[in-house]
Design an enzyme around this catalytic site. Structure first.
Site, PDB file in Angstrom:
ATOM      1  N   CYS A  79    -105.949 -15.365 -19.677  1.00  0.00           N
ATOM      2  CA  CYS A  79    -106.982 -15.472 -20.700  1.00  0.00           C
ATOM      3  C   CYS A  79    -107.654 -16.828 -20.531  1.00  0.00           C
ATOM      4  O   CYS A  79    -106.990 -17.870 -20.632  1.00  0.00           O
ATOM      5  CB  CYS A  79    -106.314 -15.368 -22.079  1.00  0.00           C
ATOM      6  SG  CYS A  79    -107.427 -15.643 -23.458  1.00  0.00           S
ATOM      7  N   CYS A 189    -114.344 -14.370 -18.782  1.00  0.00           N
ATOM      8  CA  CYS A 189    -113.414 -13.818 -19.773  1.00  0.00           C
ATOM      9  C   CYS A 189    -112.783 -12.615 -19.095  1.00  0.00           C
ATOM     10  O   CYS A 189    -113.506 -11.775 -18.538  1.00  0.00           O
ATOM     11  CB  CYS A 189    -114.157 -13.395 -21.035  1.00  0.00           C
ATOM     12  SG  CYS A 189    -113.180 -12.344 -22.154  1.00  0.00           S
TER      13      CYS A 189
HETATM   14  N1  DGL Z   1    -109.641 -12.277 -22.420  1.00  0.00           N
HETATM   15  C1  DGL Z   1    -109.824 -13.546 -22.985  1.00  0.00           C
HETATM   16  C2  DGL Z   1    -110.494 -14.539 -22.086  1.00  0.00           C
HETATM   17  O1  DGL Z   1    -110.336 -14.442 -20.889  1.00  0.00           O
HETATM   18  C3  DGL Z   1    -110.116 -13.700 -24.451  1.00  0.00           C
HETATM   19  C4  DGL Z   1    -110.998 -12.743 -25.128  1.00  0.00           C
HETATM   20  C5  DGL Z   1    -110.891 -12.929 -26.615  1.00  0.00           C
HETATM   21  O2  DGL Z   1    -109.833 -12.602 -27.136  1.00  0.00           O
HETATM   22  O3  DGL Z   1    -111.857 -13.415 -27.231  1.00  0.00           O
HETATM   23  O4  DGL Z   1    -111.144 -15.431 -22.520  1.00  0.00           O
END
Ligand code: DGL
Length: 267
Positions: A79, A189
């Site tokens: 993430c 993301c």
């Molecule tokens: N998948 C996550 C990222 O790479 C976070 C997305 C979220 O929960 O806002 O930033």
């Protein structure tokens, strides 16, 4: 007192706010086919994007404690938002390989022929010091246009996949990048990689779209290699799923994005 390191046969833990990290899991699975993997989706608290660093750090500590209790030998923070908010503190607190993910600005800068790179990420990632420092390293080389995408993670996590609604949000968010003729787009993301094809449709076939999944998988392998901690198994590694949210909803999302009817355990 330090406890002994887990054996090479121990699993690798991977976590994200939700299903986004599956895009990283895909690269990990391909590069490390014999490793056992535990994937944790913190779905009850998704999205992380607008939540603020202190909250995300607390969640990250709770998740890492849980994964350690499962006996993991390394953790991948799949993430970008959690990496930006928490990886430094996690590394200070825990003594095991912790691999984070950050927007692939460096390869994008090398790839861009026009010198114009777009970055889609959460508001948390874009506002973070870590990302600002990363961006600063390349601003002499390329023009970087960033765009936060509020609401997009929610649509990706929604019970019904609504390609029309997603496309219309993408059209809005990418308009300034298309108008500026960005020729490389960074998916900053991990959720966005799950809708790569819709993004490609909106951007057009001439735009290169990249993420950091493979780089993260390679870094994970490197970190394990240097500790002699790669598994010696020659069997296909196992894969287990955990969620802090509703396991049935998670199962449904796994069928959509991972293509399996998997068992999901509550965390
Ligand atoms: N998948 C996550 C990222 O790479 C976070 C997305 C979220 O929960 O806002 O930033």
């Amino acid at each position: 007192m330090t406890s002994p390191a887990p054996p090479p046969a121990a699993p690798i833990g991977i976590f994200d706010s939700g299903v986004g990290g599956l895009s990283v899991l895909r690269d990990l699975r391909a590069l490390l086919p014999h490793e056992d993997l535990l994937y944790l989706a913190d779905s009850r608290y998704a999205p992380y994007g607008p939540k603020g660093d202190a909250f995300i750090r607390e969640r990250s500590f709770a998740i890492v404690d849980f994964l350690l209790a499962q006996g993991v030998k390394a953790i991948v923070v799949a993430c970008n938002t959690a990496t930006a908010a928490a990886i430094a503190d996690l590394r200070e607190r825990y003594n095991l390989p912790l691999v984070g993910v950050e927007p692939a600005v460096k390869p994008a800068a090398a790839l861009s022929l026009r010198g114009i790179v777009g970055v889609l990420a959460t508001s948390g990632t874009i506002a973070s010091d870590k990302f600002i420092r990363l961006q600063d390293r390349f601003t002499a080389q390329v023009h970087i246009l960033t765009r936060a995408c509020p609401g997009l993670v929610e649509l990706i996590e929604a019970p019904r996949f609504d390609a029309v609604a997603i496309t219309s949000l993408l059209q809005e968010f990418t308009a300034p990048l298309r108008e500026a003729h960005a020729d490389v787009l960074v998916l900053g993301c991990t959720h966005y990689s799950l809708i790569h094809d819709l993004i490609q449709n909106v951007m057009g076939a001439n735009v290169r779209i990249i993420d950091a999944g493979l780089a993260v998988a390679r870094e994970t392998r490197r970190r394990l290699e240097e500790r002699d901690a790669l598994t010696t198994s020659t069997h296909e590694g196992t894969l287990r799923f955990f969620t802090s949210g509703d396991p049935e909803a998670q199962q449904h999302l796994l069928a959509r994005y991972w293509g399996v009817d998997a068992e999901v355990t509550t965390f």
